[in-house]
Each structure stands twice: as C-alpha cells, then as structure tokens.
Design an enzyme around this catalytic site. Structure first.
Site, PDB file in Angstrom:
ATOM      1  N   HIS A  29      62.790  49.191  45.825  1.00 53.81           N
ATOM      2  CA  HIS A  29      63.063  50.271  46.770  1.00 53.81           C
ATOM      3  C   HIS A  29      64.562  50.578  46.755  1.00 53.81           C
ATOM      4  O   HIS A  29      65.394  49.675  46.835  1.00 53.81           O
ATOM      5  CB  HIS A  29      62.608  49.860  48.167  1.00 53.81           C
ATOM      6  CG  HIS A  29      63.065  50.810  49.221  1.00 53.81           C
ATOM      7  ND1 HIS A  29      62.865  52.168  49.120  1.00 53.81           N
ATOM      8  CD2 HIS A  29      63.739  50.614  50.386  1.00 53.81           C
ATOM      9  CE1 HIS A  29      63.394  52.761  50.178  1.00 53.81           C
ATOM     10  NE2 HIS A  29      63.925  51.844  50.951  1.00 53.81           N
TER      11      HIS A  29
ATOM     12  N   ASN B 157      67.965  57.368  49.564  1.00 53.97           N
ATOM     13  CA  ASN B 157      66.787  56.569  49.921  1.00 53.97           C
ATOM     14  C   ASN B 157      65.648  57.532  50.266  1.00 53.97           C
ATOM     15  O   ASN B 157      65.686  58.198  51.300  1.00 53.97           O
ATOM     16  CB  ASN B 157      67.149  55.683  51.124  1.00 53.97           C
ATOM     17  CG  ASN B 157      65.983  54.841  51.619  1.00 53.97           C
ATOM     18  OD1 ASN B 157      64.829  55.078  51.259  1.00 53.97           O
ATOM     19  ND2 ASN B 157      66.295  53.866  52.457  1.00 53.97           N
TER      20      ASN B 157
ATOM     21  N   CYS C 113      59.084  52.181  53.904  1.00 52.23           N
ATOM     22  CA  CYS C 113      59.611  52.106  52.530  1.00 52.23           C
ATOM     23  C   CYS C 113      58.807  51.176  51.626  1.00 52.23           C
ATOM     24  O   CYS C 113      59.011  51.167  50.411  1.00 52.23           O
ATOM     25  CB  CYS C 113      61.071  51.683  52.545  1.00 52.23           C
ATOM     26  SG  CYS C 113      62.109  52.798  53.498  1.00 52.23           S
TER      27      CYS C 113
END
Ligand code: UT7
Length: 366
Positions: A271, A301, A129
């Site tokens: 993020h 996500n 990520c």
C-alpha cells in the site's frame, strides 16, 4: 450444467480439484485527468512542496471533477482489466472501496451492470487501504469453491470527496484512482496463482483513521452531524507506527505461509501510504528498499486503489517481470492489514485517464 450457465462465468457445481486456484489474468488502471501538484496545494494551504516531498515522497496526485464518483473510475479500470485479459466476461465483481457512490446500496452491482456483465454476483468490501487485499481474498475464495470461474476484483477510491479542505495533514497525502485485476480459475502451479493470504484486524484502534458521521452511530442521535465529523481524519504519527510494524509482520507471515524466505522475494508491492513507511518496512524486513515498487510520487495515497495501481505502473515500467516472487501487502483503517503472494505472470496492463474536462478542484467546503 444448466443451459446458459457458462454465460456470466458461472460454474456447474460439483467437486473441485484441490489444485484449483485463482490466477491473475488481466490488469487495468484508471486515474482522473486532473493533476493536483504540491504547488497547487501550497497555494491554498499552509504547506510547501519541500515539506510534502520530504515527509511523504509525494509530488502530485489526481482528483475527480465535480459530479463524478468512485464508480466512474471503477468502470474504467475494470474495462481495462478485461481488455488486458482479452475477454469481455467475468463471473462476479468484488469492489474494494470506502468512498462508495452512496452508503446504500453497494457500488459493485452498478459497476457490473455498466460493464455489461449481466446478472452476476457483485458486492463491496470495506477495509479502507487494505480493501484490495481483502477483495482479492474474497474473489479467490469464490473461485476456489467453484462458485464462479472468474472474478473482477477492483480497488477504487475518491478521497478528494471526503477530505477537510483545511486539513493540510490529510489533504496533501490522498489522491483519487482505481485499479483492477481479472482473476480466473487455474492451477496453483501456474504463474499468477494467488498462493495464500494472511489477513488481520484490530478494532480497538478504530479511532485512528476514519470519518465520524454518516452511519448509524451518528443518525441514532437524531441530531445533525458536526461539520468536522463529515470529513475524513487520521492520527498520522500513530498510524505511521502501526503501518510499519503491521505490514512488516504481515509480509513475514505470508512469506512463511508460502514457503519463501523474505530475502527471496523479488518485488514488494505495498500500500502506497508514505515513502518513509516503505523505507522503514524495508529496514525492518532487512531487504533493499529498491525491491519496493512505488508510484506514490505521482499518485499519492489512493487507498484501496493503491496496490493495483502500483502493480500496473511497475509492470508497465518493467520493474515487475514474469517469474518474479511478489508479495502484496496492505494496511489501513479498522485497523486492518493483509498480504498475498504470487509468482508474477506475463501481463500487459492498460491504464487510461478519466476525463475531468469542465470539472473543478475538490475537496470543497460542506
Ligand atoms: O493509508 C492508510 C494508512 N495511512 C498512513 O499510513 C499514513 C501514516 N502517516 C503519515 O504518513 C504521516 O504521519 C503524515 C504524512 C500524515 C504526517 O507526517 P508526519 O511526519 O507524521 O507529521 P506530523 O503529523 O508529526 O506533524 C509534524 C509537523 C506538525 O507541526 P508542529 O506541531 O511540529 O508544529 C504538523 O502540524 O508538521 C506539520 N504538518 C505540516 N507542515 C507542512 C502536518 N502536515 C503538514 C503539511 N505541511 N502538509
């Protein structure tokens, strides 16, 4: 300059101005058409819409169709970033992904070729990520050194392909998507210049996020992978705590390196892991959570794609405006984390949908 060097964004070599910097010149995004709602998941898993919204802030996410791959989204986002910058050319491609089309070779050369960029340097960056921030740093380095005059930096992931269909803790969280920026050579004083980077890792926590199978550690056993190791897994609570502290520290560090007070930052584009993580980071930094840009409710996500997708959506919605002081911060497996700082330029992002017609719903049993 050798004849033809100006094609493909190559530079002539030689000394560079100390003021030379990578400047964000275009912004693109792509998501699959297929929407997977919380109710869709509640139909196949022991979960419900209220739990998912309360614990993550997510309402829905996107999923690619059978037979599609990360490169399909990456190509679409990259084309959009080029069109947003008003060009068809880039000198290099850096693709952040931890769901490449295949383990070897990298996916970036295929993306570069499909966009029609010619024989440009192209490589993948794997920092889960945090991948997009690491890829920005790589692209900015290529430009600052004068290797090339422009770099297409892409974040693309399709975690729907590696989730355990029975793992409600990960399956509700992750979605598929891609985002991209075109970086061009410019000066540090221009809006859009990437002003500095703060990057870090802690490999002692390798077990918190990842996938056991599919690498040399497993293959050297000479045994087939255990089914559970072929899926992504995450120790959610431990990762949650690390995400909050590492991202807060990283944002503080990049602000200090840039010469900004944290309170001066207009927009935090972090993020998109969990809306509760963003709220906790805002508390730790002592800034209003309203300054955190988020699209997690609609996309979940999306791993390496989450920061450029959030940039594209926040710009399109007028939440990110020219002249704002912006901090981008990522955190993910490895563990890895990183930030950059930019005064937001005037940009028109382009977002399109990848057709998933005739596709069906992932993930599937192996
Ligand atoms: O992107 C890279 C970085 N990733 C992150 O930063 C993710 C960080 N972690 C998280 O976002 C959260 O930890 C999750 C969303 C993954 C999980 O939320 P949580 O509030 O930490 O839940 P938990 O793991 O502590 O589980 C609490 C309870 C458990 O039940 P028991 O043991 O208390 O009976 C879980 O089994 O919630 C249960 N649970 C669920 N219940 C309904 C876990 N997932 C679900 C679900 N629906 N989908």
């Amino acid at each position: 300059m050798r004849p033809g060097n100006e094609r493909y964004g190559r530079t002539a070599g030689g000394p560079r101005s100390p003021d030379r910097a990578a400047v964000v010149a275009g912004l693109g995004a792509a998501v699959p058409q297929t929407v997977v709602t919380n109710d869709d998941l509640a139909g196949v898993l022991d979960t419900d819409d209220a739990w998912i919204r309360r614990r993550t802030g997510i309402r829905q996410r996107r999923a690619i169709a059978t037979g599609q791959a990360t490169s399909d989204l990456a190509v679409e986002a990259a084309r959009n970033a080029l069109a947003s910058a008003g060009t068809a050319d880039a000198g290099a491609v850096v693709l952040a992904t931890s769901t490449p089309d295949q383990l070897c070779p990298a996916t970036a050369p295929n993306v570069a070729s499909r966009i029609g960029l010619g024989p440009v340097p192209a490589f993948d960056v794997q920092a889960v990520c945090t991948g997009f921030v690491y890829a920005l740093a790589s692209g900015a380095g290529l430009i600052s050194l004068g290797v090339v005059d422009s770099v297409l930096v892409i974040g693309a992931d399709t975690f729907s392909t590696i989730l355990d269909p029975e793992d409600r803790a990960t399956r509700v969280v992750f979605g598929d998507g891609a985002g991209a920026v075109l970086l061009r050579a410019g000066s540090r004083t221009e809006p859009g210049a990437l002003l500095d980077f703060s990057l870090g890792s802690d490999g002692s926590s390798v077990d918190l996020i990842g996938m056991g199978a599919g690498g040399s550690r497993q293959w050297s056993t000479g045994l087939p992978a255990k089914a559970e190791d072929t899926y992504f897994s995450m120790r959610g609570q431990a990762v949650f705590k690390q995400a909050v502290s590492r991202m807060a520290e990283s944002a503080q560090d990049i602000a200090a390196r840039t010469g900004w007070a944290v309170e001066e930052v207009d927009s935090f584009v972090f993020h998109q892991a969990n809306s509760r993580i963003l709220a906790a980071v805002a508390r730790q930094l002592g800034v209003p959570v309203e300054r955190f840009r988020t699209n997690i409710a609609d996309l979940g996500n999306t791993v390496a794609a989450s920061i450029p997708l959030a940039l594209a959506d926040a710009t399109a919605e007028g939440e990110l405006t020219p002249g704002q002081k912006v901090v981008l911060t990522g955190f993910g497996g490895g563990l890895t984390w990183g930030s950059t700082a930019v005064v937001w330029p005037g940009l028109e992002p382009l977002r399109t949908e990848l057709s998933t017609e005739a596709g069906d719903f992932l993930p599937k049993y192996r």
